[in-house]
Design an enzyme around this catalytic site. Sequence first.
Site, PDB file in Angstrom:
ATOM      1  N   ILE A 146     -12.001   4.440  -7.387  1.00 20.86           N
ATOM      2  CA  ILE A 146     -10.584   4.822  -6.912  1.00 20.86           C
ATOM      3  C   ILE A 146      -9.714   4.039  -7.824  1.00 20.86           C
ATOM      4  CG2 ILE A 146     -11.134   5.864  -4.840  1.00 20.86           C
ATOM      5  CD1 ILE A 146      -9.672   3.396  -3.481  1.00 20.86           C
ATOM      6  N   ASP A 147      -8.650   4.768  -8.187  1.00 14.49           N
ATOM      7  CA  ASP A 147      -7.629   4.165  -9.072  1.00 14.49           C
ATOM      8  C   ASP A 147      -6.995   2.572  -8.624  1.00 14.49           C
ATOM      9  OD1 ASP A 147      -7.728   6.280 -10.682  1.00 14.49           O
ATOM     10  OD2 ASP A 147      -5.779   7.204 -10.092  1.00 14.49           O
ATOM     11  N   ARG A 148      -6.848   1.794  -9.767  1.00  9.19           N
ATOM     12  CA  ARG A 148      -6.146   0.322  -9.132  1.00  9.19           C
ATOM     13  C   ARG A 148      -5.220   0.587  -8.151  1.00  9.19           C
ATOM     14  NH1 ARG A 148      -3.786  -4.076 -13.210  1.00  9.19           N
ATOM     15  NH2 ARG A 148      -3.534  -5.563 -11.948  1.00  9.19           N
ATOM     16  N   ARG A 245      -3.299  13.161  -8.903  1.00  7.44           N
ATOM     17  CA  ARG A 245      -2.067  12.856  -9.388  1.00  7.44           C
ATOM     18  C   ARG A 245      -1.440  13.854 -10.398  1.00  7.44           C
ATOM     19  NH1 ARG A 245      -3.477   6.627 -11.140  1.00  7.44           N
ATOM     20  NH2 ARG A 245      -1.232   6.850 -12.246  1.00  7.44           N
TER      21      ARG A 245
END
Length: 316
Positions: A146-148, A245
Amino acid sequence: MSEIKTQVQFVDIDEDMAGQRIDNFLRNQLKNIPKSVIYRILRKGEVRVNKKRVKAEYKIAAGDIVRVPPVTISVQDDQPAAPVSTNLHKVAELESCIVYEDDHMLVLNKPSGTAVHGGSGLKFGAIEALRALRPQARFLELVHRIDRDTSGLLLVAKKRSALRHLQAQFREKTIQKYYYALVMGKWDTKCKAVNAPLLKNDVNSIVRVNPQGKPSETRFKILESFKEATLVQASPITGRTHQIRVHVQYMGHPIAWDDRYGDQRFDAYTSKFGIKRLFLHAANIKFVHPGTEKAMELNAPLDKNLENALSKLRQA
C-alpha cells in the site's frame, strides 16, 4: 569505511522454502548484501547446493543442502548497513500496530508516512522494521503493498507457502479490501463503481485515466456526508498503482491531502479540522487463512487524528 562480515551457513531446505530461485533465496539470507555481490558469489561457484555449483535460476527443492559462503564487504561509515538500528523508536512503535499474528502470517495496521519497504532514498520500511522486531523469523515477506502515505492493513507472510496462498487469492481477486477515503464535495449517490483504464508514466510514476491503460475498477459506497466533503468506502476490484486516488480524482472528488492527485483548496478546507495527511485508510480485509482455510475478516481503526477530524466535521 567499515566492513560487514557474514559467517558460512549450511541451510537444510524444507517444503516451505522449496520452489524459489537460489538468487532470491540468497537475497533473503544475506539481507544487507548488495545484489551485485550475491550474483558474483553465484558466478564464482562459492554457493553450493548438495556440494555442487548452481546457476542463479536454479530452483531449490526440499531436501537440498545449501552452502551460503561467508561474505565481507566495505561500506561507507555515513551509510550504515543496518539503517533500521538508527530508527529503533519507530521500529518499537510498530509492535503496537500488529493487529494479528500466528505461525503463518502477520497483519500490520501500517501508519501513514511509513513505506512498506526501504528504497528510493528511504532508510527503512515496514518490512525491514518487522524483521528487526522478529529476528528469529526465518521468513518475512510482503504479500502486497500500500502507498507510503496510506495507512491501514498490510499482510505479511511468515512462510513461503502462506505467501503463495495469499498472493494467489490476490491474483484470483477473491480477497476483499475496503478503504475509507475523505473526498472533496458531494459524492453522487448513483455512482456505485468507477470503471476507467489506468496508465502509469514510467518516468514520474504518475497514473492517469487513459484508454491505452489497464482495465481498472473500484466500487464505492457513501458512509457519511458533510458540508463540503464525503466519507466514502472504496473497494478496489483490480490492484493498480494509486487506483483509488486516481479514480476519485477522475470523478472530480480528490482525496484530502493527496500530494499527487489532490486539490489544494480542499486541503486548505480540511486543515481547519486538523487533517495534515492523506485521508486514505485500509480499514477492512477479508480473505481465506493460508493455514486453516477458514474465512477471516480483520479491521483496523482510524488513527486519532482522522477520528478527531471526523468529529469536528460532524460538528461543523
